[in-house]
Every structure is written in C-alpha cells, then in structure tokens.
Design a protein around this motif. Structure first.
Motif, short mmCIF file in Angstrom:
data_model
loop_
_atom_site.label_atom_id
_atom_site.label_comp_id
_atom_site.label_asym_id
_atom_site.label_seq_id
_atom_site.Cartn_x
_atom_site.Cartn_y
_atom_site.Cartn_z
N ALA A 1 0.85 -1.20 0.00
CA ALA A 1 0.00 0.00 0.00
C ALA A 1 0.87 1.24 0.00
O ALA A 1 1.69 1.43 0.92
CB ALA A 1 -0.90 0.00 1.23
N THR B 1 -8.12 -11.63 -3.99
CA THR B 1 -7.67 -10.68 -5.00
C THR B 1 -6.58 -9.81 -4.35
O THR B 1 -6.50 -9.71 -3.11
CB THR B 1 -8.81 -9.75 -5.46
N GLU C 1 -6.48 -6.65 -4.10
CA GLU C 1 -7.13 -5.60 -3.29
C GLU C 1 -7.61 -6.14 -1.95
O GLU C 1 -7.46 -5.49 -0.92
CB GLU C 1 -8.32 -4.98 -4.05
N GLN C 2 -8.18 -7.35 -1.97
CA GLN C 2 -8.63 -7.97 -0.70
C GLN C 2 -7.43 -8.21 0.22
O GLN C 2 -7.51 -7.98 1.43
CB GLN C 2 -9.34 -9.30 -0.97
N LEU D 1 -4.67 -6.62 0.33
CA LEU D 1 -4.16 -5.33 0.83
C LEU D 1 -5.00 -4.82 1.99
O LEU D 1 -4.47 -4.41 3.03
CB LEU D 1 -4.19 -4.34 -0.34
N SER E 1 -8.94 2.75 1.57
CA SER E 1 -9.56 2.60 0.26
C SER E 1 -8.42 2.43 -0.74
O SER E 1 -7.40 3.12 -0.65
CB SER E 1 -10.43 3.81 -0.09
N VAL E 2 -8.60 1.46 -1.63
CA VAL E 2 -7.59 1.21 -2.66
C VAL E 2 -7.98 2.07 -3.87
O VAL E 2 -9.04 1.88 -4.44
CB VAL E 2 -7.54 -0.29 -3.02
N TYR F 1 -3.86 1.48 -9.20
CA TYR F 1 -2.65 0.66 -9.34
C TYR F 1 -1.48 1.59 -9.68
O TYR F 1 -1.62 2.48 -10.51
CB TYR F 1 -2.89 -0.36 -10.45
N TYR G 1 -0.30 -0.37 -4.88
CA TYR G 1 -1.51 0.42 -5.12
C TYR G 1 -1.48 1.69 -4.28
O TYR G 1 -1.12 1.64 -3.10
CB TYR G 1 -2.76 -0.37 -4.71
N CYS H 1 -3.25 4.14 -2.02
CA CYS H 1 -4.36 3.95 -1.07
C CYS H 1 -4.52 5.18 -0.21
O CYS H 1 -3.62 6.02 -0.10
CB CYS H 1 -4.04 2.77 -0.13
#
Ligand SMILES: Nc1nc2c([nH]c(=O)n2[C@H]2C[C@H](O)[C@@H](COP(=O)(O)OP(=O)(O)OP(=O)(O)O)O2)c(=O)[nH]1
Length: 132
Positions: free
Chosen positions: A11, A45, A47-48, A50, A63-64, A67, A85, A87
């Motif tokens: 992140a 995933t 995102e999950q 992270l 919040s992501v 990328y 990502y 964030c």
C-alpha cells in the motif's frame, strides 16, 4: 534452478503530499523500510489482500484508489513480485502492530530511509508519478 515466486501487495498510503513508510519489526529484514502490505493468500484478489494486511498491521481501514506499479526483484532465496496500489486511510488513525516505526515522507525526503532493495523501483515509480 528457478527461484520460488512470492506474490506480495503493498500500500502506497498517501496523505497530503506524503506517503507512509514503515520499518519492519521482525525477521530477516528487520530494520529495513517498506510499504505496509504482505503476501497474497490463495483465493484472494490483490485488493482484498491489501485491505486485510493493512487491518492486521496498522489496525486501519483503507480505500484502494489506483494501481501504481509492480516491483520484480530476485532476493537470494525467492523472486518477489510486488503489486503496489495508491491507497488512502479511511480514518486518519493507525497503530503500529508489527512495525518498529513509521514516517510520512514527501518528495524531498523520500530516499532518507533504508528501503528494502526491491522498493527502490517503487520509489522511482512514485517519483515519476504525481502521487506526492
Ligand atoms: N510488505 C512488504 N513486503 C516487502 C516490501 N519490499 C519487499 O522486498 N518485501 C518483501 C519482504 C517479505 O519477504 C515479503 C512480504 O511478506 P510479508 O510482509 O508477509 O512478510 P513475512 O514473510 O514476514 O510474513 P509472514 O510469512 O511471516 O506472514 O516481501 C514492501 O515494501 N512491503
């Protein structure tokens, strides 16, 4: 022989004109600085993974947003593939549950900490972007 491939997410937490850097608190890379995150579990995933890792490490919600880049790096015992990502913290607060220290770094002092070797690629991507 091919090195074992380790999939990690990181992140790049941005606030105002700074990003959050954390100092690893344990293990082989203790004392080196990184972007919070960790290994992606099976079935998750990026995102999950992270969101989970930031909850585990910083007790924070993020919040992501977007990328940024993927760092590829051969350590002596594994190949790291690290998706990064941009964030944001949903609340401003966080706790250091696993790290020794944290710093908000801006474009003037981004290179002041002892980044993990793979992270130099990420620092370069941040510098080449308008993230901070
Ligand atoms: N989170 C994170 N890991 C990084 C960065 N740069 C870098 O080389 N790494 C490496 C260090 C670790 O070998 C791996 C991340 O895995 P991890 O944070 O789950 O570390 P770990 O092996 O201590 O975790 P665990 O197996 O004990 O759950 O990626 C970075 O900026 N952030």
């Amino acid at each position: 022989m091919d090195l074992k491939r380790v999939e990690v997410v990181a992140a790049i937490i941005v606030r105002d004109d700074s990003v959050l850097a954390t100092e690893r608190g344990y293990g082989e890379f203790e004392g080196w600085w990184e972007f919070p995150g960790g290994k992606v579990d099976e079935g998750e995933t990026p995102e999950q993974a992270l969101v989970r890792e930031i909850r585990e490490e910083l007790n924070a919600s993020i919040s992501v947003e977007s990328y940024l880049c993927t760092a590829e790096y051969d350590y002596s015992t594994f190949h790291l593939s690290m998706r990064c990502y941009v964030c944001k913290l949903i609340d401003d607060e966080f706790e250091l549950l696993e790290h020794h220290a944290a710093r908000w770094l801006n474009s003037d002092n981004l290179r002041e900490v002892k980044w993990l070797p793979a992270d130099i690629q990420v620092v370069e991507a941040i510098e080449a972007s308008n993230v901070i």
